[in-house]
Design an enzyme around this catalytic site. Structure first.
Site, mmCIF file in Angstrom:
data_model
loop_
_atom_site.group_PDB
_atom_site.id
_atom_site.type_symbol
_atom_site.label_atom_id
_atom_site.label_comp_id
_atom_site.label_asym_id
_atom_site.label_seq_id
_atom_site.Cartn_x
_atom_site.Cartn_y
_atom_site.Cartn_z
ATOM 1 N N SER A 168 0.808 -1.067 -0.211
ATOM 2 C CA SER A 168 0.095 0.098 0.015
ATOM 3 C C SER A 168 0.881 1.310 -0.059
ATOM 4 O O SER A 168 1.723 1.362 -0.703
ATOM 5 C CB SER A 168 -0.935 -0.002 1.097
ATOM 6 O OG SER A 168 -1.979 0.959 1.072
ATOM 7 N N LYS A 220 -19.946 17.682 3.621
ATOM 8 C CA LYS A 220 -19.120 17.778 4.630
ATOM 9 C C LYS A 220 -18.887 16.362 5.334
ATOM 10 O O LYS A 220 -17.785 16.240 5.999
ATOM 11 C CB LYS A 220 -19.520 18.737 5.709
ATOM 12 C CG LYS A 220 -18.522 19.180 6.653
ATOM 13 C CD LYS A 220 -17.279 19.663 6.245
ATOM 14 C CE LYS A 220 -16.313 19.957 7.441
ATOM 15 N NZ LYS A 220 -14.932 20.280 6.857
#
Length: 340
Positions: A168, A220
């Site tokens: 990763s 948000k």
């Protein structure tokens, strides 16, 4: 019983005294460090050639008799005198270490080490990074990768050695190397993005507990731990993951264009032998083997930027380390049957 009571009293007094001393020392250290630069540190440089030489000489002292050792030292002395008369300009190899956690905390030292070496390194030199990381936060490993990109931009050859794992975010860093060297059974890949979080909203409702999320901006907040998640929020969250994944793929492709990126960017991991076939790495070799061979023809310098830690931090790290060791020991005992 009287003895036990006296012993318990003595033990309590001793513990109290030790705690009191620690409090005084911590307070004194805090007063001394007040006003000092918060992130003062020091660059430590050691020559690895001397380390390899010491290993060889210790073995020679054990295996050779006095006459053999004397003759060998005489030959080595002549060779060293000859080299001093006609000194050979050897290439330099700067060795760095990166042991990554989920926040890529080692980036703070890495950035200073790279700044230091770039003040002297030339395209004739080489930087070797010994990398170990299973990945972590995107923005943290993005910054760590950007630090390595500075080396490439300066035209200094960069070799990345992986002995255990570069997955990763770890592989995001590794792919910047012009050459990637992996141990045969190191773990590589995991070119993907994952996010997971629990949701306890139904549990809260069951106990008549309300939880409100107020936002300004439609997206948000998409998914929450306590609030009720919506399908629209899930779709937006997945969209963000897909965008991040595509950026990750583009980044890897930029530095390793030889990869069939859609075949390897599935989130899978491969051992070094299989990773070589996938062109995720260039050679199968341990970092020890690579550096030992380099030491025969080049001067190797290990760089480590060490932060100066306060007494409070040292005490905290010692306590944390003890807890970590205990947890790791028990975890190993619980899981060791999986590897037999």
């Amino acid at each position: 019983m009287e003895f036990l009571a006296e012993y318990a009293s003595f033990l309590a007094k001793t513990v109290t005294l030790v705690v009191a001393i620690l409090v005084v020392l911590v307070s004194f250290a805090a007063l001394r460090s007040k006003g000092r630069r918060k992130h003062a540190g020091q660059l430590q440089v050691s020559k690895l050639n001397d380390f390899y030489k010491d290993l060889r000489e210790r073995l020679e002292q054990t295996l050779l008799d006095k006459d053999q050792l004397k003759a060998l030292r005489k030959t080595q002395s002549k060779s060293e005198k000859k080299q001093k008369k006609t000194p050979e300009i050897k290439p330099r190899v700067f060795v760095l270490d990166f042991d990554g956690d989920i926040k890529a905390s080692a980036t703070e030292s890495l950035r200073h080490e790279i700044t230091a070496l770039l003040s002297l390194a030339t395209p004739k030199d080489e930087v070797v990074l010994r990398l170990e990381s299973g990945g972590g936060m995107v923005h943290s490993y993005g910054l760590a990768s950007s630090q390595l990109a500075r080396i490439r931009q300066a035209g200094v050859p960069l070799t990345v050695c992986i002995d255990k794992v570069a997955a990763s975010g770890g592989y995001m860093m590794a792919c910047i190397g012009e050459k990637i060297i992996s141990a045969p059974f190191a773990i590589l890949g995991s070119i993907g993005v994952v996010a997971q979080l629990p949701n306890v909203n139904r549990l809260l409702k069951k106990h008549d507990i309300d939880f409100e999320v107020l936002t300004a901006g439609e997206y948000k907040r998409t998914l929450t731990v306590f609030g009720e998640n919506t399908e629209k929020g899930r779709e937006k969250f997945q969209e963000d993951l897909d965008i991040t994944h595509q950026l990750f793929k583009n980044f890897v492709s930029r530095y390793r264009p030889q990869l069939a990126i859609d075949d390897v960017a599935t989130g899978e991991v491969w051992l070094g032998v299989a990773a070589l076939d996938k062109q995720l790495v260039d050679e199968l070799q341990t970092s020890d083997e690579y550096l030992a061979s380099k030491a025969k023809t080049a001067e190797l310098f290990h760089l480590h930027y060490a932060e100066r830690k306060s007494l409070q931090e040292r005490v905290g790290l010692a306590a944390s380390g003890s807890v970590d060791r205990v947890l790791l020991t028990w975890w190993s005992r619980l899981t060791q049957q999986r590897f037999w």
